[in-house]
Design a protein around this motif. Structure first.
Motif, PDB file in Angstrom:
ATOM      1  N   GLU A  21       0.827  -1.205   0.000  1.00  0.00           N
ATOM      2  CA  GLU A  21       0.000   0.000   0.000  1.00  0.00           C
ATOM      3  C   GLU A  21       0.862   1.255   0.000  1.00  0.00           C
ATOM      4  N   ARG A  46       2.088   1.771  -3.517  1.00  0.00           N
ATOM      5  CA  ARG A  46       1.001   2.302  -4.337  1.00  0.00           C
ATOM      6  C   ARG A  46       0.761   3.788  -4.052  1.00  0.00           C
ATOM      7  N   LYS A  47       0.823   4.158  -2.783  1.00  0.00           N
ATOM      8  CA  LYS A  47       0.634   5.570  -2.422  1.00  0.00           C
ATOM      9  C   LYS A  47       1.763   6.423  -2.999  1.00  0.00           C
ATOM     10  N   ARG A  50       1.124   6.930  -6.680  1.00  0.00           N
ATOM     11  CA  ARG A  50       0.059   7.916  -6.894  1.00  0.00           C
ATOM     12  C   ARG A  50       0.561   9.336  -6.653  1.00  0.00           C
ATOM     13  N   LYS A  51       1.393   9.521  -5.625  1.00  0.00           N
ATOM     14  CA  LYS A  51       1.942  10.849  -5.346  1.00  0.00           C
ATOM     15  C   LYS A  51       2.848  11.318  -6.490  1.00  0.00           C
ATOM     16  N   ARG A  67       2.766  10.396  -9.653  1.00  0.00           N
ATOM     17  CA  ARG A  67       1.942  10.714 -10.824  1.00  0.00           C
ATOM     18  C   ARG A  67       1.152  11.996 -10.614  1.00  0.00           C
ATOM     19  N   ALA A  68       0.663  12.219  -9.403  1.00  0.00           N
ATOM     20  CA  ALA A  68      -0.066  13.462  -9.126  1.00  0.00           C
ATOM     21  C   ALA A  68       0.851  14.664  -9.280  1.00  0.00           C
ATOM     22  N   MET A  92      -1.560  -0.874 -11.998  1.00  0.00           N
ATOM     23  CA  MET A  92      -1.229   0.543 -12.108  1.00  0.00           C
ATOM     24  C   MET A  92      -0.429   0.873 -13.360  1.00  0.00           C
TER      25      MET A  92
END
Length: 200
Positions: A112, A115-116, A119-120, A122-123, A153
């Motif tokens: 997890e 994954r976080k 995401r960070k 990519r953001a 992902m």
């Protein structure tokens, strides 16, 4: 110089057929961030022999080394936003979770956290690729969550290199870390992954 849109499409299409999820082609002046723990820092060798430094020489791109020895994935997740702001990378190579394994932390939490981090990244607006670290065992291999992350992902993952090097004493400077030959092999594998995904 900007890349022609049709050329980008062709490159991304070919990368998609290669077996690795596609990355955006890097352009001159783009920056790669190598983010992780002691394997990214290059514990056991001089800074210029670390895998980020060798990868920079191979690729022709600036590769910023941001590895913290002993860092867990949860600590890396906390540190990441500041490093993204400071470095402003176009691509991040994430190699994290080894200390989670050594401390026998919950692999569900490690997955997890990875994954976080993805995401960070990519953001923030950067691409991301992973170098997998092995699980404990007589025949160490990457945990199953790396293939899940790759597929769910669409993140390129180099699955085998760290596990392979960990089982080869001629590539190591101590029980966990590599020597100059090992880090060079790590850089070569990262370079191949980025080429296969179409980034370089």
């Amino acid at each position: 110089m900007s890349t022609h849109p049709a050329l980008i499409f062709i490159i991304l299409f070919l990368a998609g057929c290669s077996g690795q999820p596609a990355l955006t082609p890097l352009e001159s002046g783009d920056v790669i961030l190598a983010f992780g723990d002691s394997l990214t820092y290059g514990t056991g060798v001089a800074a210029e022999q670390s895998y980020p430094a060798v990868l920079s020489d191979m690729s022709g791109f600036e590769v910023v080394r941001s590895g913290v020895p002993g860092e867990t994935s949860s600590q890396g997740l906390e540190r990441l936003p500041r490093v993204l702001q400071d470095v402003a990378p176009d691509l991040v190579i994430l190699c994290h979770g080894g200390n989670d394994v050594l401390r026998r932390m919950d692999p569900v939490e490690t997955e997890e956290n990875l994954r976080k981090m993805i995401r960070k990244i990519r953001a923030y607006g950067a691409d991301v690729a992973l170098l997998a670290v092995p699980k404990m065992g007589l025949f160490p291999g990457a945990p199953d969550y790396y293939t899940r992350i790759r597929d769910d992902m669409q993140v390129p993952v180099e699955i085998d290199i760290v596990a392979t090097l960990q089982s080869d004493s001629t590539m190591k400077s101590d029980r966990v870390h590599f020597n100059d030959k090992g880090y060079r092999k790590m850089a070569e594998a990262a370079h191949s992954m980025l080429k296969e995904a179409g980034a370089i």
